[in-house]
Design a protein around this motif. Structure first.
Motif, PDB file in Angstrom:
ATOM      1  N   TYR A   9       0.777  -1.232   0.000  1.00  0.00           N
ATOM      2  CA  TYR A   9       0.000   0.000   0.000  1.00  0.00           C
ATOM      3  C   TYR A   9       0.816   1.293   0.000  1.00  0.00           C
ATOM      4  N   GLN A  10       2.047   1.284   0.496  1.00  0.00           N
ATOM      5  CA  GLN A  10       2.753   2.547   0.710  1.00  0.00           C
ATOM      6  C   GLN A  10       3.039   3.329  -0.572  1.00  0.00           C
ATOM      7  N   ALA A  11       3.418   2.679  -1.639  1.00  0.00           N
ATOM      8  CA  ALA A  11       3.714   3.403  -2.879  1.00  0.00           C
ATOM      9  C   ALA A  11       2.463   4.111  -3.394  1.00  0.00           C
ATOM     10  N   GLY A  12       1.336   3.438  -3.352  1.00  0.00           N
ATOM     11  CA  GLY A  12       0.085   4.048  -3.787  1.00  0.00           C
ATOM     12  C   GLY A  12      -0.318   5.227  -2.923  1.00  0.00           C
ATOM     13  N   CYS A  13      -0.135   5.085  -1.613  1.00  0.00           N
ATOM     14  CA  CYS A  13      -0.459   6.190  -0.699  1.00  0.00           C
ATOM     15  C   CYS A  13       0.460   7.384  -0.944  1.00  0.00           C
TER      16      CYS A  13
END
Length: 157
Positions: A9-13
């Motif tokens: 999830y971190q890259a998208g966030c």
């Protein structure tokens, strides 16, 4: 409740944060816009939501809260609301929130908490363990356990 590993999830966030940050700064060029919450902390597990800190001068606070509605945000009900803190949630995207904070107020603790975890892998490990232990709890029970941890981190440092 489902928690995601950082690589899920971190890259998208981060990409979404940068998009929203640029829109906020067009609207409020003097704002401090920072990525906060678990998605801003390396190696932290998360529900996959995005929290953004928007620091505003006190005399521009209420007008800034109103202006942010033009970006598709509305005041979140049933959360703490003061003259120095207002949580806004997106009506356009799921799980995106702005923490609008008066600069210099006690609510800059969002930044302090993020910075403490970013600099301490042991705290991140404890935070992850706490979150994963809450997978079968209600959202309110999870928030209560998380709140105790956040208060402990902030009080101890």
């Amino acid at each position: 409740m489902k928690f995601y590993k950082p690589d899920e999830y971190q890259a998208g966030c981060e990409a979404l944060f940068l998009q929203i940050k640029s829109k906020v700064l067009v609207l409020l060029p003097h704002a401090r816009v920072e990525h906060i919450g678990a998605s801003s902390i390396p190696y932290a597990v998360s529900k996959g939501d995005l929290d953004i800190f928007v620091g505003i001068e006190s005399d521009e606070f209420e007008s800034s809260v109103k202006q942010l509605s033009s970006l598709g945000f509305q005041e979140k009900v049933d959360t703490l609301r003061t003259a120095e803190l207002c949580m806004l949630e997106s009506i356009l995207q799921e799980d995106v929130a702005l923490q609008v904070v008066a600069n210099g107020s006690e609510f800059e603790c969002f930044l302090k908490y993020r910075d403490l975890l970013c600099s301490n892998a042991t705290l991140v490990k404890q935070y992850n363990e706490l979150k994963l232990s809450c997978e079968d709890l209600s959202l309110d029970a999870y928030r209560e356990k998380k709140s105790v941890f956040v208060e402990w981190v902030l009080a101890e440092r």
